[in-house]
Design an enzyme around this catalytic site. Structure first.
Site, PDB file in Angstrom:
ATOM      1  N   HIS A  49       0.848  -1.185   0.000  1.00 29.44           N
ATOM      2  CA  HIS A  49       0.000   0.000   0.000  1.00 29.44           C
ATOM      3  C   HIS A  49       0.887   1.239   0.000  1.00 29.44           C
ATOM      4  O   HIS A  49       2.110   1.140   0.146  1.00 29.44           O
ATOM      5  CB  HIS A  49      -0.938   0.000   1.236  1.00 29.44           C
ATOM      6  CG  HIS A  49      -0.242   0.011   2.555  1.00 29.44           C
ATOM      7  ND1 HIS A  49      -0.215  -1.083   3.408  1.00 29.44           N
ATOM      8  CD2 HIS A  49       0.482   0.968   3.180  1.00 29.44           C
ATOM      9  CE1 HIS A  49       0.480  -0.786   4.484  1.00 29.44           C
ATOM     10  NE2 HIS A  49       0.929   0.454   4.381  1.00 29.44           N
TER      11      HIS A  49
HETATM   12  P1  TYD Z   1      -1.367  -2.724   7.711  1.00 27.52           P
HETATM   13  O1  TYD Z   1      -0.840  -1.337   7.843  1.00 27.52           O
HETATM   14  O2  TYD Z   1      -2.085  -3.053   6.447  1.00 27.52           O
HETATM   15  O3  TYD Z   1      -0.182  -3.778   7.930  1.00 27.52           O
HETATM   16  P2  TYD Z   1       1.094  -4.118   7.028  1.00 27.52           P
HETATM   17  O4  TYD Z   1       1.485  -2.886   6.271  1.00 27.52           O
HETATM   18  O5  TYD Z   1       2.133  -4.539   8.021  1.00 27.52           O
HETATM   19  O6  TYD Z   1       0.733  -5.207   6.092  1.00 27.52           O
HETATM   20  O7  TYD Z   1      -2.281  -3.024   8.966  1.00 27.52           O
HETATM   21  C1  TYD Z   1      -2.788  -4.328   9.242  1.00 27.52           C
HETATM   22  C2  TYD Z   1      -4.037  -4.164  10.086  1.00 27.52           C
HETATM   23  O8  TYD Z   1      -3.723  -3.547  11.342  1.00 27.52           O
HETATM   24  C3  TYD Z   1      -5.096  -3.294   9.424  1.00 27.52           C
HETATM   25  O9  TYD Z   1      -6.361  -3.872   9.716  1.00 27.52           O
HETATM   26  C4  TYD Z   1      -4.978  -1.964  10.130  1.00 27.52           C
HETATM   27  C5  TYD Z   1      -4.464  -2.336  11.509  1.00 27.52           C
HETATM   28  N1  TYD Z   1      -3.580  -1.299  12.091  1.00 27.52           N
HETATM   29  C6  TYD Z   1      -3.998  -0.574  13.189  1.00 27.52           C
HETATM   30  O10 TYD Z   1      -5.116  -0.753  13.716  1.00 27.52           O
HETATM   31  N2  TYD Z   1      -3.171   0.375  13.724  1.00 27.52           N
HETATM   32  C7  TYD Z   1      -1.950   0.621  13.208  1.00 27.52           C
HETATM   33  O11 TYD Z   1      -1.212   1.503  13.725  1.00 27.52           O
HETATM   34  C8  TYD Z   1      -1.525  -0.139  12.058  1.00 27.52           C
HETATM   35  C9  TYD Z   1      -0.179   0.107  11.432  1.00 27.52           C
HETATM   36  C10 TYD Z   1      -2.375  -1.076  11.538  1.00 27.52           C
END
Ligand code: TYD
Length: 134
Positions: A49
């Site tokens: 993303h």
């Molecule tokens: P995401 O940022 O997509 O993870 P990665 O980049 O490591 O693949 O986040 C995964 C899930 O966690 C998504 O449902 C959002 C949640 N999340 C939070 O609630 N708070 C946060 O600070 C972060 C980074 C993610």
């Protein structure tokens, strides 16, 4: 695309490695959120993303991973494997982390609170937005 690393200055320590990271001094923003990704599944990718406005710094406190950075025009893959060096993740950079070691612990310092509306998770939407902003 440019890759910006931040080298943290460790005081001389015989008892282990101490890495101070100060907001607005060692990272170019006031830190509003800290999160950690602890021992992610080595077979899976994370990220995939971009953020519309958020700036972050990512540090591999333990272990390693690869980070693919893509500004919509060029891509680069860097290894994140040094706890004394942070990778600056600027807005509108598509990023994907792979190749996690089994001991990997990623620390992420973020300039803002969590906001799902700041994410661009659709690759085509990202490419369109990145190209129209250039
Ligand atoms: P995401 O940022 O997509 O993870 P990665 O980049 O490591 O693949 O986040 C995964 C899930 O966690 C998504 O449902 C959002 C949640 N999340 C939070 O609630 N708070 C946060 O600070 C972060 C980074 C993610």
């Amino acid at each position: 695309m440019d890759v910006r690393w931040i080298t943290f200055t460790s005081p001389p320590e015989r008892r282990g490695v101490l890495i101070p990271i100060e907001a607005s001094r060692d990272v170019p923003f006031e830190i509003k959120r800290v999160y950690a990704v602890v021992r992610p599944d080595p077979g899976l990718a994370r990220g995939a993303h971009a953020h519309r406005a958020l700036t972050q710094v990512m540090v591999a406190l333990a272990g390693r991973c690869d980070v693919r950075l893509d500004d919509g025009e060029t891509q680069v893959v860097v290894a994140l494997d040094d706890p004394a060096r942070g990778l600056l993740l600027e807005p509108m950079v598509w990023h994907e982390m792979t190749g996690f070691s089994t001991d990997c612990v990623l620390l992420v310092l973020a300039a803002d609170h969590y906001d799902e509306a700041d994410y661009i998770r659709d690759r085509q939407e990202f490419l369109k937005a990145a190209r129209s902003s250039k």
